[in-house]
Structures are given as structure tokens and as C-alpha cells.
Design a protein around this motif. Structure first.
Motif, mmCIF file in Angstrom:
data_model
loop_
_atom_site.group_PDB
_atom_site.id
_atom_site.type_symbol
_atom_site.label_atom_id
_atom_site.label_comp_id
_atom_site.label_asym_id
_atom_site.label_seq_id
_atom_site.Cartn_x
_atom_site.Cartn_y
_atom_site.Cartn_z
ATOM 1 N N SER A 174 -7.944 -15.280 -14.712
ATOM 2 C CA SER A 174 -9.170 -15.667 -14.996
ATOM 3 C C SER A 174 -10.102 -14.842 -15.966
ATOM 4 O O SER A 174 -10.856 -15.136 -16.983
ATOM 5 C CB SER A 174 -10.034 -16.087 -13.746
ATOM 6 N N LYS A 175 -9.980 -13.348 -15.669
ATOM 7 C CA LYS A 175 -10.452 -12.373 -16.454
ATOM 8 C C LYS A 175 -10.075 -12.291 -17.909
ATOM 9 O O LYS A 175 -10.839 -12.080 -18.807
ATOM 10 C CB LYS A 175 -10.751 -11.216 -15.840
ATOM 11 N N HIS A 176 -8.747 -12.138 -17.956
ATOM 12 C CA HIS A 176 -8.089 -11.661 -19.070
ATOM 13 C C HIS A 176 -7.531 -13.065 -20.016
ATOM 14 O O HIS A 176 -7.502 -12.703 -21.180
ATOM 15 C CB HIS A 176 -6.896 -10.764 -18.633
ATOM 16 N N ARG A 177 -7.417 -14.044 -19.490
ATOM 17 C CA ARG A 177 -7.050 -15.263 -20.053
ATOM 18 C C ARG A 177 -8.012 -16.265 -20.286
ATOM 19 O O ARG A 177 -7.604 -17.397 -20.619
ATOM 20 C CB ARG A 177 -5.526 -15.720 -19.403
ATOM 21 N N ASP A 178 -9.294 -16.199 -19.665
ATOM 22 C CA ASP A 178 -10.207 -17.045 -19.879
ATOM 23 C C ASP A 178 -9.950 -18.072 -19.414
ATOM 24 O O ASP A 178 -9.738 -19.454 -19.944
ATOM 25 C CB ASP A 178 -10.424 -17.044 -21.608
ATOM 26 N N ILE A 179 -9.427 -18.188 -18.038
ATOM 27 C CA ILE A 179 -9.152 -19.391 -17.443
ATOM 28 C C ILE A 179 -10.261 -19.623 -16.140
ATOM 29 O O ILE A 179 -10.273 -18.679 -15.549
ATOM 30 C CB ILE A 179 -7.829 -19.631 -16.932
ATOM 31 N N PRO A 180 -11.140 -20.631 -16.162
ATOM 32 C CA PRO A 180 -11.919 -20.619 -15.072
ATOM 33 C C PRO A 180 -11.227 -20.295 -13.632
ATOM 34 O O PRO A 180 -10.322 -20.897 -13.293
ATOM 35 C CB PRO A 180 -12.754 -22.032 -15.051
ATOM 36 N N PHE A 181 -12.053 -19.718 -12.781
ATOM 37 C CA PHE A 181 -11.541 -19.261 -11.406
ATOM 38 C C PHE A 181 -11.279 -20.365 -10.630
ATOM 39 O O PHE A 181 -10.419 -20.378 -9.919
ATOM 40 C CB PHE A 181 -12.413 -18.059 -11.014
ATOM 41 N N SER A 182 -12.332 -21.396 -10.889
ATOM 42 C CA SER A 182 -12.250 -22.740 -10.019
ATOM 43 C C SER A 182 -10.729 -23.397 -10.127
ATOM 44 O O SER A 182 -10.389 -23.929 -9.326
ATOM 45 C CB SER A 182 -13.184 -23.631 -10.564
ATOM 46 N N TYR A 183 -10.062 -23.204 -11.322
ATOM 47 C CA TYR A 183 -8.930 -23.875 -11.504
ATOM 48 C C TYR A 183 -7.778 -23.339 -10.354
ATOM 49 O O TYR A 183 -7.067 -24.006 -9.905
ATOM 50 C CB TYR A 183 -8.100 -23.587 -12.920
ATOM 51 N N PHE A 184 -8.082 -22.318 -9.849
ATOM 52 C CA PHE A 184 -7.077 -21.782 -8.963
ATOM 53 C C PHE A 184 -7.419 -22.012 -7.494
ATOM 54 O O PHE A 184 -6.788 -21.635 -6.798
ATOM 55 C CB PHE A 184 -7.045 -20.161 -9.100
ATOM 56 N N GLU A 185 -8.568 -22.669 -7.217
ATOM 57 C CA GLU A 185 -8.937 -22.840 -5.983
ATOM 58 C C GLU A 185 -8.324 -24.082 -5.306
ATOM 59 O O GLU A 185 -8.269 -24.207 -4.104
ATOM 60 C CB GLU A 185 -10.537 -23.193 -6.110
ATOM 61 N N ILE A 186 -7.497 -24.963 -6.060
ATOM 62 C CA ILE A 186 -7.049 -25.931 -5.228
ATOM 63 C C ILE A 186 -5.671 -25.933 -5.939
ATOM 64 O O ILE A 186 -5.168 -25.304 -7.057
ATOM 65 C CB ILE A 186 -7.636 -27.427 -5.562
ATOM 66 N N CYS A 187 -4.757 -26.493 -4.790
ATOM 67 C CA CYS A 187 -3.114 -26.492 -5.335
ATOM 68 C C CYS A 187 -2.856 -27.672 -6.370
ATOM 69 O O CYS A 187 -3.728 -28.506 -6.890
ATOM 70 C CB CYS A 187 -2.323 -26.658 -4.379
ATOM 71 N N ASP A 188 -1.564 -27.514 -7.157
ATOM 72 C CA ASP A 188 -1.335 -28.341 -8.023
ATOM 73 C C ASP A 188 -1.179 -29.968 -7.457
ATOM 74 O O ASP A 188 -1.617 -30.815 -8.106
ATOM 75 C CB ASP A 188 0.287 -27.940 -8.511
ATOM 76 N N GLU A 189 -0.882 -30.171 -6.156
ATOM 77 C CA GLU A 189 -0.798 -31.434 -5.756
ATOM 78 C C GLU A 189 -1.930 -31.880 -5.687
ATOM 79 O O GLU A 189 -2.460 -33.191 -6.132
ATOM 80 C CB GLU A 189 -0.075 -31.442 -4.205
ATOM 81 N N CYS A 190 -3.102 -31.139 -5.166
ATOM 82 C CA CYS A 190 -4.287 -31.762 -4.988
ATOM 83 C C CYS A 190 -5.208 -31.879 -6.304
ATOM 84 O O CYS A 190 -5.978 -32.798 -6.393
ATOM 85 C CB CYS A 190 -5.377 -30.709 -4.185
ATOM 86 N N HIS A 191 -4.678 -31.057 -7.366
ATOM 87 C CA HIS A 191 -5.283 -31.190 -8.687
ATOM 88 C C HIS A 191 -4.996 -32.584 -9.348
ATOM 89 O O HIS A 191 -5.363 -33.313 -10.086
ATOM 90 C CB HIS A 191 -4.577 -30.270 -9.729
ATOM 91 N N ARG A 192 -3.536 -33.098 -8.882
ATOM 92 C CA ARG A 192 -2.904 -34.207 -9.538
ATOM 93 C C ARG A 192 -3.649 -35.510 -8.916
ATOM 94 O O ARG A 192 -3.979 -36.340 -9.429
ATOM 95 C CB ARG A 192 -1.517 -34.434 -9.296
ATOM 96 N N LYS A 193 -3.747 -35.189 -7.492
ATOM 97 C CA LYS A 193 -4.705 -36.112 -6.904
ATOM 98 C C LYS A 193 -6.197 -36.594 -7.413
ATOM 99 O O LYS A 193 -6.442 -37.725 -7.546
ATOM 100 C CB LYS A 193 -4.811 -35.831 -5.422
#
Lengths: 617, 151, 256, 145
Positions: C221-240
Motif C-alpha cells: 500500500s505504501k510503496h505501490r500505491d494500492i489503497p489499503f482497503s483493497y487488502f481488507e477483504i479476500c478475493d472471494e468476497c471481492h468477487r461477490k
């Protein structure tokens, strides 16, 4: 004074010569590694204090020179008096006043300090008449015993920097390379790659910058030529590098010096500062637009850093692991830039070749191996020291004429050249001319120039074991054949030395050696088995004695020897105290006995016995 | 062990603060403290902006660096080829036995450090032992005691 | 394009390509234990050594590691010549002396007919073959958390000062790419432990599934400019979540 | 010719043919791979949404990859994962805001939609044209949904 054009250098040279002509008598005290280890510094200090106390007309401290290695280390500390060449050996601090009083003031010769020729038992006054010196050809070491170590005036008085001036004012880079190529100079670091060709390749590579590196990581144990040069004649190395930089178009150079040579670092640093100050190094050398800077990079105790790619990594502050050189370092070297890397002696040859001409140089030595080579002649030879001979001189000349034969007139057994990458050559090879190609063919190599003479008391299995042990410690550990292969080869030699090996192990060692040579990444592994293979080749009998008869003919391998006291024992009790395990018992004037259970075979008793009463079997 | 790390900044200031200076800086630290204290390695990594792992890698690769405090008297036995064939290993063994340590280590009372070195270029004096930078040539097995007592 | 002959077959390759890349593409089985495409070729295991020659070399041949050798026009390569096979056998024999318990090494050695080492077994040999894939990947990823320590036969892979590595984020790349699976790690509830460093794992705020370590997420999140919130849910829940969003939009479309 | 991958949720019947097609297409050594496309419940009656990689223009997966294993294939527009380079750190799986980098337990690798190299099997087999691989005129525009 900063030299702003070549003419000023000429003027300065003339001025120095005029000044030095006034000094009639000179005392040269050898401050080479050997003499320093023997206390040469104390002698210098003593000379200085005595000269301060006693004013001697026509003789000042200026006439006292702390020179580089004079060569004959065995006889050190050495003091030479010019202009006569009067030569005093094994000088002690207490002799200093005598020398000043008698030899300087009154031109008298002090008999007890003269060299005694062991063959004729006659005293020799001048060093030029000593066989050790008379059979040598000094070219690159010429300055060493003659000039003050870090004195640029002395260097210039001996034609120093004339080559650089000539190069800058009247030669094109291509012409410099042509001259070096024509001279036939080959890299003095060991492999003998033609220097001119290396420079030409480097020059052709297009790049934003080129580098010149001087390899002063003289890692071969038993070799100290480069140390002597860096300490005793640092300006010649700097001048050679500067000429190389001019030829290939480099602006930055590095000298990589091993950390075991602190004095070399000090002297080189001093020399660099002086050369910078004088305008012979740095920006706009001699007022031209040619600029070249040199930085010293200290090694930190890794033999593998003598390998060019490892050295370059070390210069960059990294772990000294070699890389595969399918793309050579002249093309992609330090920081991936084209880099010329030569060893100290190679660079020191360069100014001489430019000054005296390629054809002059070519005439020395043999057609494919022109010039001279410096060696450190050490081991069980009578006259140990730093020598320089024309290429093609035979081993016999070096060992018997210059070296004076084997200590105690014992039989010659082998000579080891090339350090851990080289091999051991037997008596049958004594008439081999010493040059790159002949040594390679015989299964050894030139290496940087260590020449270690061995007598019948040296065990060849032990020598092979020693070198393999050395390499196991020094392997960087990157590639498997070297890391694991040398480890197993060492384990096998240990097995032989303990009498536990079988005949099949010998074949196994040869096979594994071949694979290590084929498979290893860098020169360390590729040449690592050489000491083993050459000893198996030339001294197979000795291996067989260990394997079949469980016997070490040289009396070295401990598991196979016993120390016994014979009836020659006078009961002097000299051996009792040195024995670390109290294994020797006996009363005064009665024959002593060694308790074999307690004996650790350290050899302490053998070393102290004056009656040859201790037998190794 | 706590160290006075004030001397470090002087060492850092001697060199440009980049990767190329790493080995030189470590050598100077070694010279100052006779070994490389952990804190110094950490400070070096930070100052030269070199990852700590790389600093440690370099510091353990080269023989010149030690990672434990060394003794008052540092005895270095040259084990170059010439010294070897003239019996350096026997001298080494004597010293090891007397000090009851292996080469490469330091006595518990921090009085002696025993080390080996691959050739110091004084082969004509072989075997050579160096005690706190003073050279002793032609050393014999029976000289061990004398060497330990020497200054 | 350059033409080369591999085991008697003419093969084309791109200029600058390494020989091993070509061999792999041509499905020629050459073993290599220190090679990983994510990092620069290294040339440590020497197993990918092949024999090369050229027509004008007058019968001379050379042995080179294919991972590091750039292809050349007219190169004649044999990947399994008797000498090359002997070298591989020797290397595997040497490996077996040091890593007798590694199943991977045993398998590879058996493939080359080596079942038992002919050398002395190295005391306290472990399964680390010092291929340095772990340290090189760690460097490439920019962490520099571990490195090789020491040299020669005693070299090892270790964190700096043999302590908990400060720069490690627990990405596990070192362990997952180790050819002999030597690097240990354990998962325990919400924690991962590797190199003696304990990492808290990210837990999906919806389903409770564990994902990467918190430190790794923070780093990305810090070095690659990815919002930290992306990491808060898993891939499956992201898909849902995506399905739900698109479902919503589609339902509006339907209404319209 | 430029192609676009078109997804029309209102045509999707949730038959999951796409899943099968994907899984078979990505078999390794005759073992089926995990599907890269998921028809999921859209939250409304009879509404299915086939969820797959959107091949974003500013992809979090590429940003998260520290070894440069994920790269855009300019010919297909797909972000492809080079399995030889991938070090299995799971960064992309964790970083993708749409959950379309997936861990394939069967093969112990990370996978994502690669548009089958330019002929997506899912679209090929979709009976209702809910998924389509269509040539479109070149317009600077995001992949249509």
C-alpha cells in the motif's frame, strides 16, 4: 610546484639531477617486507638519531634512503653504501654507529657485516659480485633497492614520468597500444594474456566511461613481488596505470590492495597525493586535457578477489563472488563498463617499455614470452628473496645459481609455482625454461610469481592437502564443484595422509579433479585441483607409499610417523622442556625415551636436538 | 556490550556515503573497535543506505572482519605455503594447546586472540608469527611460550 | 534471429537470449536447481552445463552453463554428451554427500543413476543447497531481508546478524521457491512465523479468510500505491461484491 | 482488428458453461485448472453476473507484483501472468479489488484470466451470448461491460 606543461617536468628533472649530483655518498637501507620484519625500521631510526647527534661533513640525512626491497631477504636487514655498492648484511641496531664511524667517515670496510659466500667461504664486498644478484636481470625491480620509497624526486631522477610525458605529448592512444602489443608484454598476474590485445579490445567498446584497475590482491601464499613494488616503487605503478588510462580512454582508476599489506596502502596513498599535487595525476595532467584519477580500494582478506570479476564486485562494495565471464570484463567489467584490469607488475613494466621502446623489451626473454619476470624465491632454498630474471631462464639457474641450492645441501624435491592454482614440478623439470607456456604445459602455471622450493623433507601429499585446505577456506561458496568438490578432494587427501586411503581413491581424486576443472565457475575452482594433479602426476610413488605401505617418506604426515630417540642421544635434556605433553623422560647424560602414547608428533624435540638423535620413521 | 559509537560518525565522514565505501568503512570500524559491533553494522547500513542484510553478508564474507571482541594480544600465525612447509602448523598447534583455544578465537579472559593469516609476504623469515603487529621470524615450536610472553 | 544446432537439430533463437531459455522452450530436459526466471541467471549449481563447439573450432569444445550463455550463430550444442552427463552425475553425487535427506536431490540424483554418494557424507549437512534463489528473489522484490552469510563450505542463508530480520514482511516467496523446501514457516491461527519473525495475517472482514501478512499489505500500500482497503477483504468476497454491484446496475437497466 | 470481451449479465442464465470451458481450457497435464470466471448471484431474482478479470487500465495486480511477472499483452489487451516468473507471494490475489487473481490449489499456482491468448473459451461456449468476444472499432475506451 604544479607542473603545467611537459617542459616543466624536464626542467624539474634536470634540477633534481643537479641537486643529487652533489650528494657523494648514500646509505641505502632496505625497507622491504623481509628486512622490516627483521627490524629495518629500528635501524633507520638509529641512523637518523646518530646522524643528528654527530655532524658529518658532506653527509646529511638526505643521503639516507629508505628503499624498497633490495631482494636478498635471507640476509636482511641490508644496508648498501653507494657509490661503491658496499654491501652489509644482517645489520643490527648496534652496528649503526660502527657503520657511520668507520664506513662513512673513514671509508673502511667492516668485515663482519660482509656477505660470506658459502661456496668459496670468502667475503664479498659489493653486491654486484654476489651470485644471487649477478644472475638476475633487473628491469621492473630496478628502482626498488635504489630509491626512496615514496620520493617523487628520486623517481624522476631515475627517468620516472618520462614515459607519461612522451605518451601525452607525442603519441596517440592507438600508438601506445601498438607499442605495448609489439613489445609482447603478457599479463604478469598469472594467465599471461597479451596486454596490448586487452587494451585494444577495451578501447573499442563504446561506453560513457572506461575503467582501469590495478590488481594488487597478491593472494598467492608465498608471493610478495607486487607488495615489494607497491611499497618500494609506487610511482611506477601509477605511471603505468595512467598510460593505460590514456590508451583506453579511462578517467577513473582503482588500485585494489590486499589488506595484509598495510604499508603498500600507505605508500600508494602518499604517492597518489604527491602525483596529484604535481599535476602528474588528476585533472589536466601536465597541462593537457587528459584527466585521470586513482582511488585505492582495500581488499578485506579474500583470495578469490584476485579473480577479476570478484575483484570488481569487491571494489563496488559487494561480496566478492565471481560471475561467469562469457561476456569478458574488458567489455563489461566494473559497474558493467569496459574495464582494463592488469596486475601490479604488468603496469610497472609499461613505463619502461614506452621509454625504452618495444623492440628493446622484445629482445629480453624468449620470442613468445618477452621481458622479465619477478619471483619471490622462497622455501627450502638457501638464498630466499625477491628476484627478477629474463623469461626463459631455467628453473635450475634460478634455484641453484641465484638461490644457491637447497638448505643444508639436502636433495631438491620439487618447486611449486603459481600458488594454489599452480603445481609442483619435480627434479626432472629443472631444465624447463620459466615462461607462461612451458609452465602450463608441465601442469603448473606462472601465477603471480611465487616460487617455493621444497626438499626431501617436504611431503607432496601434505602439500596437496595444504593447498586444497587453503582453497576450501578461500572458495567463495557460490558454485557446487568448487565448494563441494574441493571439500571432498581435501577430505580425500586427508584420508591419504592418514594412511586410510585405498588405491581406488587415487583414481577417484583424479576423476573428481577433472570434473571440478570442467564444472567450476571461476579460475579458483578451474585451477584448484592443479596442485593435487601435478603431485599425483610427478610423485605418484609418494602417494602409493602412503596408501600401500602406510608410510610417509618425508616424515611429515603425522598419522604415519613416529619419533624415536636413538643412541646418538647424549642425554642433554634439551628436548624435555619443549615437549608440550611431557612425553619425553630421561636423566642427565642418559638416553631419553619418548612415550609414544603421549607423543603428539609436534616435532618440537626434533627441532631442538643438536645431535640428530631423534629419528622420524 | 555497549559501545561508544561517537567515533563512528568520524569514520563515516571519511568516505562518500555510498555502497562503494562499505568495505572501507567496515575496515575502519574493525580497526577502531578490533571487531564489528552489531550497533556499528546497523549504523553503517543506515548511513550508507545499504540494506543491513548486505552489510552482514559482506562483513561475514571477508576474513578481515571479526564479529566478537578480540583479545588484548592478537597473535597471527602466517600459514602461507612457505611458512607451512617450514612448520607453521606445528607452531599453530603449540599455541592452540597452550591457550586452549582454536585459531580464530579468543581466550575467555580476553587476553589472547589467535588467528591465522594467508601469507604476509615475509616468506624469507618463515615461519612468521605476528604479535600485535610485531613480526617474529624463524619461529620454532619451542618458541610458543616466548611468543605468549612477548609484548 | 540466430541459428544454432542443439543435439543435431537446427533451432532458431532470438539474439541475446540465454541458451537455457531456448532449451526449455524446445522442451529439452536440462536440470537446473539455481535457476528462476524472476531473477538474473546465477550459474551456481552447474547442472545446466552443456557442451558447445563450432565448426571452426577444430574439434575443440567447451563446457558452459546454459543459463548464462548467450546464444550465438552457428553454435553446436549437445546437452547430454558423456562428459556433460558425467559432470551432472558428479555434482549430484556431491550434493548427495551434503544433503542426503533431501527428497528432491535424491530424486534428481536417481534420475542420473546416483543412488548413494561415493564421497564422505558431510557432517551436519542440511537441505539448503545454497542456490541463493531465496536471497535473490528477496533482493529483486526489494526487501533485502535475507542474504548469504559467510563463504565457502560454511556459507549459509540467514537473516542479518542471525536475528529476526527487520526488513522481512513475510511474503513467503523465499520459502515457496526453495527447490528443496528447506525454509520453514508455520501458520498458527492468525499468525505466520518465518525466520523467527511472527506476522499478523490480514483477515477478511466479511468471511474471516486469512490472506497475506499485514506488513506485506502495508508495504504494498505504501510503496505501490494500492489503497489499503483493497487488502481488507479476500478475493472471494471481492468477487461477490463485484457481482452485487453489477447486479444492482443490471437491475436498474432492466427497470429502465 | 481489435476485440473486446463483452459481458451482459442480463443474458446470463447461470448455466456455468463458462466455468467448465475455462477450467478445461486451462488444464495442466490433463488436470483441470481452477476457473477464472464465476457466474455469481447478482442479488436479484434470476440475475447472474459472470465475474472475471476486467483487465483494468491501472491494474492493482501489476502494481502489486514485485517481480514483474504480470504484464499487459498489447495484442489481446489481457494482463497475463508469466508462471515462470511468478514467485507465489499472493500479492496480486490480495490486491485485486475484484478478486480476479485466484490461487489454484490443484496446481499450487496463481492464475488469472488471460483471455485464452485471444480466443476466450468462455465466450465461445456461452449459449446465450452473455459473454462475447467481439471485434469492435478502435475507440479509446475502457473494456465495455
Amino acid at each position: 610546484m604544479h607542473l603545467d606543461n611537459p617542459q616543466q617536468l624536464i626542467d624539474w628533472h634536470d634540477k633534481i639531477i643537479a641537486k643529487q649530483k652533489k650528494i657523494k655518498k648514500k646509505i641505502l637501507v632496505c625497507c622491504g617486507p623481509g628486512c622490516l620484519a627483521n627490524g629495518a625500521q629500528d635501524i633507520i631510526d638509529k641512523f637518523k638519531t646518530v646522524l643528528k647527534e654527530k655532524k658529518i661533513s658532506g653527509f646529511t640525512v638526505e643521503a639516507l634512503k629508505e628503499t624498497g626491497c633490495h631482494g636478498f631477504c635471507e640476509q636482511g636487514p641490508l644496508v648498501v653504501m653507494e657509490p661503491k655498492g658496499l654491501y652489509y648484511t644482517k645489520v643490527k641496531v648496534k652496528d649503526v654507529e660502527d657503520i657511520i664511524e668507520q664506513s662513512i667517515k673513514n671509508d673502511k670496510i667492516i668485515d663482519r657485516l660482509l656477505y660470506n659466500d658459502p661456496q668459496t667461504d670468502k667475503k664479498i664486498e659489493r653486491y654486484q659480485d654476489i651470485k644471487f644478484y649477478s644472475h638476475q636481470k633487473k628491469v621492473v625491480l630496478n628502482n626498488l633497492g635504489n630509491i626512496n620509497q615514496c620520493n617523487i624526486e628520486d623517481y624522476i631522477a631515475n627517468d620516472g614520468y618520462q614515459a607519461l610525458s612522451k605518451v601525452i605529448t607525442s603519441m596517440s592512444p592507438q600508438k601506445v597500444i601498438d607499442t605495448i602489443t609489439k613489445s609482447g608484454l603478457r599479463g604478469r598476474g598469472g594467465a599471461g594474456f597479451p596486454t596490448g590485445r586487452k587494451w585494444a579490445t577495451c578501447r573499442k567498446v563504446e561506453s560513457d566511461t572506461h575503467y582501469v584497475i590495478c590488481n594488487g590482491d597478491e593472494g598467492d601464499p608465498g608471493a610478495f613481488m607486487d607488495r615489494a613494488l607497491m611499497e618500494g616503487d609506487p610511482f611506477s605503478v601509477l605511471e603505468g596505470m595512467t598510460i593505460a588510462a590514456f590508451a583506453v580512454g579511462a578517467k577513473q582508476g582503482y588500485i585494489y590492495v590486499r589488506e595484509e599489506y598495510p604499508l603498500a596502502v600507505v605508500n600508494l596513498q602518499k604517492a597518489i597525493e604527491i602525483a596529484n599535487e604535481k599535476g602528474l595525476l588528476g585533472d589536466n595532467i601536465l597541462g593537457t586535457d587528459f584527466s585521470f584519477n586513482i582511488k585505492i580500494s582495500r581488499g578485506a582478506g579474500a583470495f578469490v578477489c584476485g579473480e577479476s570479476s570478484a575483484l570488481m564486485k569487491s571494489v563496488a562494495g559487494e561480496v566478492g563472488e565471481p560471475r561467469a565471464k562469457y561476456v569478458r570484463s574488458v567489455v563489461k567489467g566494473l559497474y558493467d563498463r569496459p574495464t582494463v584490469l592488469n596486475n601490479v607488475e604488468t603496469f610497472a613494466n609499461v613505463p619502461i617499455i614506452i621509454r625504452k621502446g618495444a623492440s628493446w623489451y622484445q629482445k629480453i626473454g624468449t620470442p613468445k614470452n618477452s621481458g622479465t619476470k619477478a619471483f619471490s624465491l622462497v622455501g627450502k632454498v638457501r638464498n630466499t628473496g625477491l628476484i627478477e630474471v629474463a623469461m626463459g631462464t631455467t628453473l635450475r639457474e634460478i634455484i641453484y645459481d641465484i638461490g644457491g641450492g637447497i638448505i643444508d645441501d639436502r636433495p631438491f624435491k620439487a618447486v611449486q609455482t603459481g600458488g594454489p592454482s599452480g603445481g609442483c614440478l619435480p627434479a626432472s623439470k629443472l631444465d624447463l625454461p620459466v615462461d607462461f607456456d612451458s609452465l602450463n604445459e608441465a601442469g603448473s602455471m606462472m601465477g603471480s610469481g611465487g616460487m617455493i622450493v621444497m626438499d626431501d623433507l617436504t611431503c607432496m601429499v601434505d602439500v596437496a592437502k595444504y593447498f586444497l585446505g587453503f582453497l576450501v577456506n578461500e572458495s567463495c561458496g557460490k558454485c557446487v564443484p568448487c565448494r563441494e568438490g574441493l571439500y571432498q578432494l581435501h577430505a580425500l587427501t586427508v584420508k591419504v595422509s592418514e594412511g586410510k586411503a585405498e588405491e581406488a581413491d587415487l583414481e577417484k581424486m583424479e576423476k573428481l579433479s577433472e570434473m571440478v576443472i570442467i564444472g567450476s565457475l571461476c579460475g579458483l575452482g578451474k585451477s584448484g585441483p592443479n596442485p593435487l594433479l601435478s603431485t599425483i602426476k610427478y610423485f605418484r610413488d609418494e602417494y602409493m607409499a602412503h596408501i600401500r605401505d602406510k608410510r610417509c617418506p618425508a616424515g611429515v604426515c603425522r598419522a604415519l610417523i613416529t619419533y624415536k630417540i636413538t643412541d646418538a642421544c647424549t642425554g642433554c635434556m634439551a628436548c624435555i622442556a619443549p615437549c608440550p605433553t611431557n612425553a619425553i623422560t630421561g636423566k642427565k647424560n642418559e638416553m631419553h625415551v619418548i612415550d609414544q602414547e603421549l607423543c603428539t608428533k609436534c616435532g618440537a624435540c626434533f627441532a631442538v636436538c643438536r645431535y640428530d638423535a631423534i629419528l622420524v620413521s | 556490550m555497549k559501545h561508544n559509537l561517537d567515533k563512528l560518525s568520524a569514520i563515516f565522514n571519511r568516505y562518500p556515503q555510498n555502497r562503494e565505501s562499505l568495505i572501507a568503512v567496515l575496515q575502519d570500524i574493525q580497526k577502531e573497535y578490533h571487531y564489528l559491533p552489531e550497533e556499528a553494522l546497523q549504523a553503517t547500513a543506515k548511513t550508507l543506505d545499504v540494506p543491513l542484510s548486505k552489510v552482514f553478508s559482506v562483513a561475514t564474507f571477508y576474513n578481515a572482519f571479526s564479529h566478537y571482541p578480540r583479545g588484548e594480544k592478537i597473535i597471527r600465525i602466517c600459514v602461507g605455503t612457505t611458512c607451512h612447509i617450514r612448520g607453521a602448523h606445528l607452531v599453530q598447534e603449540q599455541l592452540e594447546n597452550r591457550l586452549n583455544i582454536k585459531a580464530g578465537s579468543t581466550t575467555k579472559d580476553l587476553k589472547y586472540t589467535l588467528e591465522t593469516v594467508n601469507c604476509v609476504g615475509a616468506c624469507s623469515q618463515a615461519p612468521v608469527v605476528i604479535v600485535n603487529n610485531k613480526y617474529y621470524g624463524h619461529v620454532k615450536v619451542s618458541d610458543a611460550k616466548k611468543l605468549l610472553r612477548s609484548k | 534471429m540466430v541459428n544454432l544446432t542443439i543435439n543435431g537439430r537446427i533451432v532458431q533463437a532470438k539474439e541475446g537470449e540465454m541458451l537455457l531459455t531456448v532449451l526449455r522452450r524446445e522442451k529439452i530436459d536440462v536440470p537446473a536447481l539455481c535457476h528462476h526466471e524472476a531473477v538474473e541467471p546465477f550459474g551456481a549449481c552447474r547442472l545446466c552445463t552443456v557442451e558447445i563447439t563450432k565448426e571452426d573450432w577444430n574439434g575443440y569444445s567447451n563446457y558452459v552453463t546454459s543459463c548464462l550463455y548467450p546464444v550465438e550463430e552457428g553454435l553446436i550444442v549437445s546437452t547430454h554428451s558423456p562428459k556433460v552427463n558425467e559432470l551432472r552425475k558428479t555434482i549430484l553425487d556431491l550434493f548427495l554427500a551434503r544433503h542426503p535427506n533431501s527428497p528432491e536431490i535424491r530424486q534428481l540424483a536417481a534420475d542420473y543413476g546416483v543412488f548413494k554418494t561415493s564421497y564422505e557424507t558431510v557432517v551436519d549437512g542440511n537441505n539448503c543447497i545454497l542456490c541463493a534463489i531465496c536471497t535473490r528473489i528477496c533482493d529483486t522484490m526489494g526487501f533485502h531481508a535475507i542474504s548469504t552469510v559467510g563463504r565457502g563450505h560454511g556459507k549459509e542463508v540467514a537473516p542479518p546478524l542471525h536475528q529476526v530480520p527487520p526488513d522481512c514482511v513475510g511474503c513467503l516467496a523465499c520459502a515457496l521457491n526453495c527447490p528443496t523446501h528447506y525454509i520453514e514457516y508455520t501458520f498458527d491461527n492468525n499468525y505466520l512465523t518465518i525466520w523467527d519473525k511472527k506476522f499478523e495475517l490480514m483477515v477478511c472482514s466479511r468471511c474471516g479468510k486469512k490472506t497475506i501478512t499485514k506488513e506485506f499489505a502495508e508495504y504494498l500500500s505504501k510503496h505501490r500505491d494500492i489503497p489499503f482497503s483493497y487488502f481488507e477483504i479476500c478475493d472471494e468476497c471481492h468477487r461477490k461484491e463485484l457481482a452485487a454491484t453489477m447486479g444492482q446496475i443490471t437491475s436498474w437497466e432492466r427497470e429502465a | 482488428m481489435n476485440y473486446r470481451f463483452i459481458v451482459r449479465p442480463n443474458l446470463c442464465t447461470g448455466c456455468r458453461t463458462c466455468e467448465l470451458a475455462c477450467s478445461f481450457t486451462h488444464s495442466i497435464d490433463n488436470i483441470r485448472g481452477i476457473t477464472r470466471i464465476y457466474p455469481l448471484d447478482g442479488g436479484f431474482k434470476d440475475l447472474w453476473v459472470p465475474v472475471t478479470c476486467l483487465q483494468c487500465e491501472d491494474p492493482a495486480c501489476i502494481k502489486s507484483c514485485l517481480v514483474d511477472a504480470l504484464r499487459l499483452n498489447p495484442e489481446t489487451g489481457a494482463i497475463e501472468l508469466n508462471q515462470d516468473i511468478c514467485v507465489h507471494c499472493m500479492a496480486c490475489v490480495a490486491a485485486c479489488p475484484f478478486g480476479c487473481s485466484i490461487f489454484d490449489k490443484q496446481h499450487d499456482i496463481i492464475v488469472k484470466c488471460d483471455l485464452c491468448g485471444g480466443d476466450p473459451a468462455c465466450a465461445h461456449f456461452c449459449p446465450t451470448k452473455a459473454l462475447e468476444w467481439k471485434p469492435i472499432e478502435v475507440k479509446k475506451k475502457k473494456v465495455a461491460i
